[in-house]
Design an enzyme around this catalytic site. Structure first.
Site, PDB file in Angstrom:
ATOM      1  N   GLY A  90       0.829  -1.208   0.000  1.00 50.31           N
ATOM      2  CA  GLY A  90       0.000   0.000   0.000  1.00 50.31           C
ATOM      3  C   GLY A  90       0.856   1.247   0.000  1.00 50.31           C
ATOM      4  NE  ARG A 137      11.648  -4.053  15.060  1.00 45.44           N
ATOM      5  CZ  ARG A 137      11.761  -4.980  14.103  1.00 45.44           C
ATOM      6  NH1 ARG A 137      12.763  -5.843  14.143  1.00 45.44           N
ATOM      7  NH2 ARG A 137      10.898  -5.029  13.119  1.00 45.44           N
ATOM      8  CG  HIS A 155      -0.097 -18.023  51.747  1.00 40.45           C
ATOM      9  ND1 HIS A 155       1.169 -17.485  51.631  1.00 40.45           N
ATOM     10  CD2 HIS A 155       0.037 -19.188  52.432  1.00 40.45           C
ATOM     11  CE1 HIS A 155       2.035 -18.292  52.229  1.00 40.45           C
ATOM     12  NE2 HIS A 155       1.378 -19.332  52.724  1.00 40.45           N
TER      13      HIS A 155
HETATM   14  P1  FAD Z   1       4.912  -4.583  12.539  1.00 41.43           P
HETATM   15  O1  FAD Z   1       4.616  -5.702  13.437  1.00 41.43           O
HETATM   16  O2  FAD Z   1       6.311  -4.375  12.089  1.00 41.43           O
HETATM   17  O3  FAD Z   1       3.939  -4.758  11.290  1.00 41.43           O
HETATM   18  C1  FAD Z   1       3.973  -3.899  10.205  1.00 41.43           C
HETATM   19  C2  FAD Z   1       3.402  -4.624   9.016  1.00 41.43           C
HETATM   20  O4  FAD Z   1       3.213  -3.700   7.958  1.00 41.43           O
HETATM   21  C3  FAD Z   1       4.311  -5.719   8.472  1.00 41.43           C
HETATM   22  O5  FAD Z   1       3.585  -6.910   8.353  1.00 41.43           O
HETATM   23  C4  FAD Z   1       4.741  -5.193   7.091  1.00 41.43           C
HETATM   24  O6  FAD Z   1       4.911  -6.229   6.148  1.00 41.43           O
HETATM   25  C5  FAD Z   1       3.563  -4.322   6.726  1.00 41.43           C
HETATM   26  N1  FAD Z   1       3.881  -3.277   5.769  1.00 41.43           N
HETATM   27  C6  FAD Z   1       4.902  -2.384   5.806  1.00 41.43           C
HETATM   28  N2  FAD Z   1       4.839  -1.532   4.771  1.00 41.43           N
HETATM   29  C7  FAD Z   1       3.742  -1.885   4.068  1.00 41.43           C
HETATM   30  C8  FAD Z   1       3.145  -1.388   2.889  1.00 41.43           C
HETATM   31  N3  FAD Z   1       3.640  -0.327   2.262  1.00 41.43           N
HETATM   32  N4  FAD Z   1       2.052  -2.013   2.423  1.00 41.43           N
HETATM   33  C9  FAD Z   1       1.523  -3.091   3.051  1.00 41.43           C
HETATM   34  N5  FAD Z   1       2.042  -3.605   4.177  1.00 41.43           N
HETATM   35  C10 FAD Z   1       3.140  -2.999   4.688  1.00 41.43           C
HETATM   36  N6  FAD Z   1       7.152  -6.389  21.438  1.00 41.43           N
HETATM   37  C11 FAD Z   1       6.465  -6.702  22.544  1.00 41.43           C
HETATM   38  O7  FAD Z   1       5.566  -5.961  22.942  1.00 41.43           O
HETATM   39  N7  FAD Z   1       6.749  -7.844  23.261  1.00 41.43           N
HETATM   40  C12 FAD Z   1       7.728  -8.686  22.877  1.00 41.43           C
HETATM   41  O8  FAD Z   1       7.956  -9.705  23.527  1.00 41.43           O
HETATM   42  C13 FAD Z   1       8.463  -8.391  21.705  1.00 41.43           C
HETATM   43  N8  FAD Z   1       9.435  -9.215  21.284  1.00 41.43           N
HETATM   44  C14 FAD Z   1      10.084  -8.945  20.111  1.00 41.43           C
HETATM   45  C15 FAD Z   1      11.070  -9.819  19.691  1.00 41.43           C
HETATM   46  C16 FAD Z   1      11.746  -9.585  18.505  1.00 41.43           C
HETATM   47  C17 FAD Z   1      12.808 -10.561  18.041  1.00 41.43           C
HETATM   48  C18 FAD Z   1      11.414  -8.444  17.726  1.00 41.43           C
HETATM   49  C19 FAD Z   1      12.109  -8.178  16.429  1.00 41.43           C
HETATM   50  C20 FAD Z   1      10.441  -7.547  18.148  1.00 41.43           C
HETATM   51  C21 FAD Z   1       9.772  -7.788  19.357  1.00 41.43           C
HETATM   52  N9  FAD Z   1       8.793  -6.920  19.841  1.00 41.43           N
HETATM   53  C22 FAD Z   1       8.132  -7.210  20.996  1.00 41.43           C
HETATM   54  C23 FAD Z   1       8.432  -5.692  19.109  1.00 41.43           C
HETATM   55  C24 FAD Z   1       7.146  -5.896  18.329  1.00 41.43           C
HETATM   56  O9  FAD Z   1       7.312  -6.975  17.438  1.00 41.43           O
HETATM   57  C25 FAD Z   1       6.784  -4.632  17.586  1.00 41.43           C
HETATM   58  O10 FAD Z   1       6.697  -3.559  18.502  1.00 41.43           O
HETATM   59  C26 FAD Z   1       5.456  -4.781  16.872  1.00 41.43           C
HETATM   60  O11 FAD Z   1       5.466  -5.848  15.973  1.00 41.43           O
HETATM   61  C27 FAD Z   1       5.108  -3.493  16.131  1.00 41.43           C
HETATM   62  O12 FAD Z   1       3.860  -3.630  15.568  1.00 41.43           O
HETATM   63  P2  FAD Z   1       3.423  -2.785  14.297  1.00 41.43           P
HETATM   64  O13 FAD Z   1       2.068  -3.292  13.931  1.00 41.43           O
HETATM   65  O14 FAD Z   1       3.619  -1.357  14.539  1.00 41.43           O
HETATM   66  O15 FAD Z   1       4.472  -3.180  13.152  1.00 41.43           O
END
Ligand code: FAD
Ligand code: AMP
Length: 479
Positions: free
Chosen positions: A122, A280, A452
């Protein structure tokens, strides 16, 4: 042009998919666009969290902990365990099954709630139009009243340790290592570095974490960070603070890492694998047309106000894409808030009470202000602590490392923060988060009846200790 949507969400991570479901629940005609593909080339929902983040890392943490426990921690209970072995491909396969189940579950939830799932990339155009390039390369333009940007984040790459997905891996590659490396290096002793380092440490790697900062877990409460470091070091994690990585060189099947320490001297270490976990960055690549009008801030995240509205009317941004901690639940709550505001509700999110957890064993968890933050604000405060070593339940479980710390305002007794390193810290800190949401004082929490024997009693006792009333430890003199 197709029919008009009320809401188009770009990205189906925990921020985007939750926003889409909530919007549809509120009667808004909603579509969610996702570009992630699985190894068979099919579109999948769930983003970083479900595919390469929270869930797979926890699956490996749980598997590796069970292995470690079976091997090392059962003798104390009178259980002998010999011949315990780890089958890494089976461990990875279990992790992948969980991912598939959960990502498939999102597709099911979309269907059940009436969200239109679109697979492709998108892009926000001017005038709130959204360009969709589907997975076959077909381009269409969608019309909508509102757009929610939720494209998430990517691992930060550093030129001194370029990821080659063989010897040098990012957090995604680290979830796929096929055999236990003898020596594993991790750049960055932050949340992800500690979790992934713990997985492989438990499975038998010698793990060295190289961390540029002098302070361990610098944003955590200092007392809890200090206690955590002691525990992790005892577990065998070799944590080098003030060690800034300045270069890497591939030497055959090994990687040599050069780092500089506080006195300026240069050192080298050689590893079988190196994981780069230096943070990140918001992912905006290809997301915004040049004339979309959406502003980014100086860190490259989409600029939003407290309600996640961008500078363009009808365009919102949530999750890792915007300011604040990069946590799944923070993004999900933003998603709910934005969907509800679009539907005309007066939703708000409380950014002061967002729990933060490191899923090591024991876990490290916090909510609210650290003691250092309260001190810096100039507020008078009281602290209550309670060690797990004094908990009967923790003793029964042989999990006596760590403590609970609660900070409350000295005048109002209102709880300002809670910080825990210890067994089930993630769940325990949530109890205090709930209390804080209800404006609880330490005394209020102390007046609640706790079952407890439970680990929760440590929270009760720490709350009592704030005012010098703990029963199962000697109270510190109040200031
Ligand atoms: P994301 O999960 O990154 O999702 C974004 C989505 O948008 C992706 O699927 C991507 O493909 C899609 N996208 C991007 N651009 C476009 C586009 N132009 N068109 C269509 N689709 C698009 N957080 C916690 O709270 N607890 C945890 O235990 C934790 N553990 C983690 C462990 C690891 C190894 C990592 C890497 C991260 C961890 N996190 C954790 C962080 C957490 O994963 C992120 O904070 C969270 O996934 C962010 O959510 P989001 O929806 O903002 O983005
Ligand atoms: P987090 O933001 O919790 O994922 O942690 C990332 C960590 O990586 C931070 O503590 C940074 O200080 C650390 N870091 C970043 N660059 C380097 C580097 N070149 N060498 C060592 N540590 C680094």
């Amino acid at each position: 042009m197709s029919e008009k949507y009320d809401v188009i969400v770009i990205g189906s991570g925990p921020a985007g998919y939750v926003a889409a479901i909530r919007a549809a629940q509120l009667g808004l005609k909603t579509a969610c666009i996702e570009k992630w593909k699985n190894d068979k080339g099919a579109g999948v929902n769930g983003g970083t969290c479900l595919n390469v983040g929270c869930i797979p890392s926890k699956a490996l943490l749980d598997s590796s902990y069970k292995y470690h426990e079976a091997k090392e921690d059962l003798a104390v209970h009178g259980i002998s365990s010999t011949g315990v072995e780890i089958d890494i491909p089976a461990m990875l396969d279990r992790k992948n099954k969980i991912i598939n189940q959960l990502t498939g579950g999102i597709a099911g939830l979309f269907k059940a709630n009436g969200v239109t799932a679109l697979y492709g990339t998108g892009k926000l155009l001017a005038g709130k139009k959204v360009e969709l390039t589907d997975n076959d390369g077909v381009v269409s333009v969608l019309d909508t009243e509102n757009v929610i940007l939720a494209s998430g984040s990517l691992p930060i790459a550093i030129p001194v340790a370029a990821v080659d997905n063989d010897l040098i891996l990012d957090s995604t590659g680290a979830l796929e290592i096929g055999e236990v490396p003898k020596r594993l290096g991790v750049i960055g002793a932050g949340v992800i570095g500690l979790e992934l380092g713990s997985v492989w440490n438990r499975l038998g790697s010698d793990v060295v974490l190289l961390e540029a900062m002098e302070d361990f877990l610098a944003i955590m409460d200092k007392g809890i960070a200090k206690e955590s470091k002691k525990i992790f070091t005892k577990q065998g994690l070799d944590i080098r603070l003030g060690a800034r990585v300045t270069g890497t060189e591939i030497k055959g099947k090994e990687v040599e890492v050069t780092f500089v320490v506080a006195d300026g001297s240069e050192h080298k270490e050689t590893f079988d694998k190196l994981i780069v976990c230096v943070g990140r960055r918001a992912f905006t690549d290809g997301l915004l047309a040049e004339d979309s009008g959406v502003q980014l801030d100086e860190r490259g995240t989409v600029f939003v106000n407290e309600q996640c509205a961008t500078n363009v009317a009808g365009v919102f941004a949530i999750g890792d894409l915007v300011r604040g901690p990069m946590l799944a639940h923070k993004g999900s709550e933003e998603g709910v808030m934005v969907a509800e505001r679009i539907a005309g509700h007066k939703a708000q999110m409380n950014y002061d009470i967002v729990p933060n957890v490191i899923y090591t064993h024991p876990e490290v968890a916090s909510v609210g202000l650290t003691e250092e933050q309260v001190k810096a604000a100039g507020d008078a405060y009281n602290v209550g602590t309670f060690p797990f070593a004094a908990s009967g339940r923790a003793m029964a479980a042989n999990e006596t490392g760590g403590m609970v710390k609660i900070i409350a305002h000295a005048d109002t007794d209102r709880i300002l923060g809670c910080h825990i390193v210890g067994p089930s810290a993630a769940d325990l800190v949530q109890q205090v988060a709930i209390a804080m949401e209800f404006g609880s004082s330490a005394e209020d929490l102390g007046m609640i009846v706790f079952g407890h024997p439970t680990l929760s009693e440590t929270v009760h006792e720490a709350a009592l200790a704030v005012n010098g009333n703990a029963i199962h430890i000697a109270n510190r003199k109040r200031r």
